[in-house]
Scaffold this motif. Sequence first.
Motif, PDB file in Angstrom:
ATOM      1  N   ALA A  35       0.829  -1.209   0.000  1.00 48.59           N
ATOM      2  CA  ALA A  35       0.000   0.000   0.000  1.00 48.59           C
ATOM      3  C   ALA A  35       0.862   1.257   0.000  1.00 48.59           C
ATOM      4  O   ALA A  35       0.576   2.216  -0.733  1.00 48.59           O
ATOM      5  CB  ALA A  35      -0.931   0.002   1.206  1.00 48.59           C
ATOM      6  N   GLU A  38       2.302   1.761  -3.376  1.00 46.10           N
ATOM      7  CA  GLU A  38       1.294   2.266  -4.305  1.00 46.10           C
ATOM      8  C   GLU A  38       1.033   3.757  -4.105  1.00 46.10           C
ATOM      9  O   GLU A  38       0.859   4.498  -5.064  1.00 46.10           O
ATOM     10  CB  GLU A  38      -0.017   1.501  -4.139  1.00 46.10           C
ATOM     11  CG  GLU A  38       0.001   0.127  -4.751  1.00 46.10           C
ATOM     12  CD  GLU A  38      -1.350  -0.529  -4.671  1.00 46.10           C
ATOM     13  OE1 GLU A  38      -2.195  -0.223  -5.541  1.00 46.10           O
ATOM     14  OE2 GLU A  38      -1.570  -1.326  -3.759  1.00 46.10           O
ATOM     15  N   VAL A  39       1.003   4.189  -2.840  1.00 45.87           N
ATOM     16  CA  VAL A  39       0.730   5.595  -2.568  1.00 45.87           C
ATOM     17  C   VAL A  39       1.891   6.469  -3.015  1.00 45.87           C
ATOM     18  O   VAL A  39       1.714   7.466  -3.698  1.00 45.87           O
ATOM     19  CB  VAL A  39       0.438   5.816  -1.064  1.00 45.87           C
ATOM     20  CG1 VAL A  39       0.447   7.293  -0.717  1.00 45.87           C
ATOM     21  CG2 VAL A  39      -0.894   5.207  -0.691  1.00 45.87           C
ATOM     22  N   ASN A  43       0.392   5.788  -8.726  1.00 42.12           N
ATOM     23  CA  ASN A  43      -0.937   5.189  -8.672  1.00 42.12           C
ATOM     24  C   ASN A  43      -2.086   6.191  -8.694  1.00 42.12           C
ATOM     25  O   ASN A  43      -3.154   5.918  -8.201  1.00 42.12           O
ATOM     26  CB  ASN A  43      -1.059   4.279  -7.441  1.00 42.12           C
ATOM     27  CG  ASN A  43      -2.288   3.410  -7.538  1.00 42.12           C
ATOM     28  OD1 ASN A  43      -2.630   2.950  -8.604  1.00 42.12           O
ATOM     29  ND2 ASN A  43      -2.961   3.197  -6.432  1.00 42.12           N
ATOM     30  N   VAL A  45      -2.599   8.850  -6.930  1.00 43.44           N
ATOM     31  CA  VAL A  45      -2.852   9.584  -5.698  1.00 43.44           C
ATOM     32  C   VAL A  45      -2.175  10.935  -5.843  1.00 43.44           C
ATOM     33  O   VAL A  45      -0.962  11.024  -5.972  1.00 43.44           O
ATOM     34  CB  VAL A  45      -2.297   8.831  -4.466  1.00 43.44           C
ATOM     35  CG1 VAL A  45      -2.535   9.635  -3.208  1.00 43.44           C
ATOM     36  CG2 VAL A  45      -2.930   7.466  -4.356  1.00 43.44           C
ATOM     37  N   ARG A  49      -1.114  12.844  -0.373  1.00 37.39           N
ATOM     38  CA  ARG A  49      -0.377  11.576  -0.256  1.00 37.39           C
ATOM     39  C   ARG A  49      -0.165  11.169   1.193  1.00 37.39           C
ATOM     40  O   ARG A  49      -0.240   9.990   1.513  1.00 37.39           O
ATOM     41  CB  ARG A  49       0.965  11.667  -0.962  1.00 37.39           C
ATOM     42  CG  ARG A  49       0.856  11.635  -2.457  1.00 37.39           C
ATOM     43  CD  ARG A  49       2.234  11.559  -3.083  1.00 37.39           C
ATOM     44  NE  ARG A  49       2.160  11.796  -4.503  1.00 37.39           N
ATOM     45  CZ  ARG A  49       2.127  10.827  -5.395  1.00 37.39           C
ATOM     46  NH1 ARG A  49       2.168   9.587  -5.022  1.00 37.39           N
ATOM     47  NH2 ARG A  49       2.055  11.118  -6.673  1.00 37.39           N
ATOM     48  N   SER A  56      -4.173   4.289   4.541  1.00 34.89           N
ATOM     49  CA  SER A  56      -3.853   2.994   3.943  1.00 34.89           C
ATOM     50  C   SER A  56      -3.074   2.115   4.919  1.00 34.89           C
ATOM     51  O   SER A  56      -3.327   0.912   5.010  1.00 34.89           O
ATOM     52  CB  SER A  56      -3.046   3.186   2.663  1.00 34.89           C
ATOM     53  OG  SER A  56      -3.793   3.898   1.734  1.00 34.89           O
ATOM     54  N   ILE A  93      -6.312   1.721  -4.294  1.00 41.44           N
ATOM     55  CA  ILE A  93      -5.121   1.058  -3.772  1.00 41.44           C
ATOM     56  C   ILE A  93      -5.493  -0.400  -3.549  1.00 41.44           C
ATOM     57  O   ILE A  93      -6.367  -0.714  -2.739  1.00 41.44           O
ATOM     58  CB  ILE A  93      -4.638   1.729  -2.478  1.00 41.44           C
ATOM     59  CG1 ILE A  93      -4.307   3.191  -2.771  1.00 41.44           C
ATOM     60  CG2 ILE A  93      -3.448   0.996  -1.901  1.00 41.44           C
ATOM     61  CD1 ILE A  93      -4.027   4.011  -1.549  1.00 41.44           C
TER      62      ILE A  93
END
Length: 172
Positions: A35, A38-39, A43, A45, A49, A56, A93
């Motif tokens: 996660a 990904e953040v 991705n 976002v 963030r 997340s 996510i």
Amino acid sequence: MRVRFSSFRRLRNWIGRVDQTRLDLILALVLVSVAELEVWAGNGVTGQRLAAALISALITASVALRRRYPFSVGAAVPAAYAIEIGFWSNLQIVAVAVAYLAALYGLTVWTPTRRFLAGVALILTADLAIAAGPRLSLRHRRLRRRDAGRGAARAPSRRRPRTAGAAGRTGA
């Protein structure tokens, strides 16, 4: 083919021998790592963030506690997810979605019926509150957030466009 089946058999045997709470801890660590990657790696976002990373991490780390506290995790994770969607929209996510499903699984399988129903009521309340928005009215939620500032206060007209009508047609 034999090598593949034997490796799956070994994996299944290893999972059966490992303590399930320890397996949940390992899964939580993997999900938190994925996660956060990904953040911070993109991705889609944008802007918030730090908030997305914190929520997340909270949601994915809860997988480690889902067997001990299935009601608390099963009610808190959907509420946190609803808050995330309400304020920052759906961030897509994947690790958070997996943790969300794990929390719901814990709520449905490891809680008594009355606590399960109370958890479902909490989830529905959180979802409806977020859907209602700041005015607490579901009637105004038809417009998307991006349209709110562009003078799109009215719903589009449902009238059909005018045509030439009967006067302009010939019966040929």
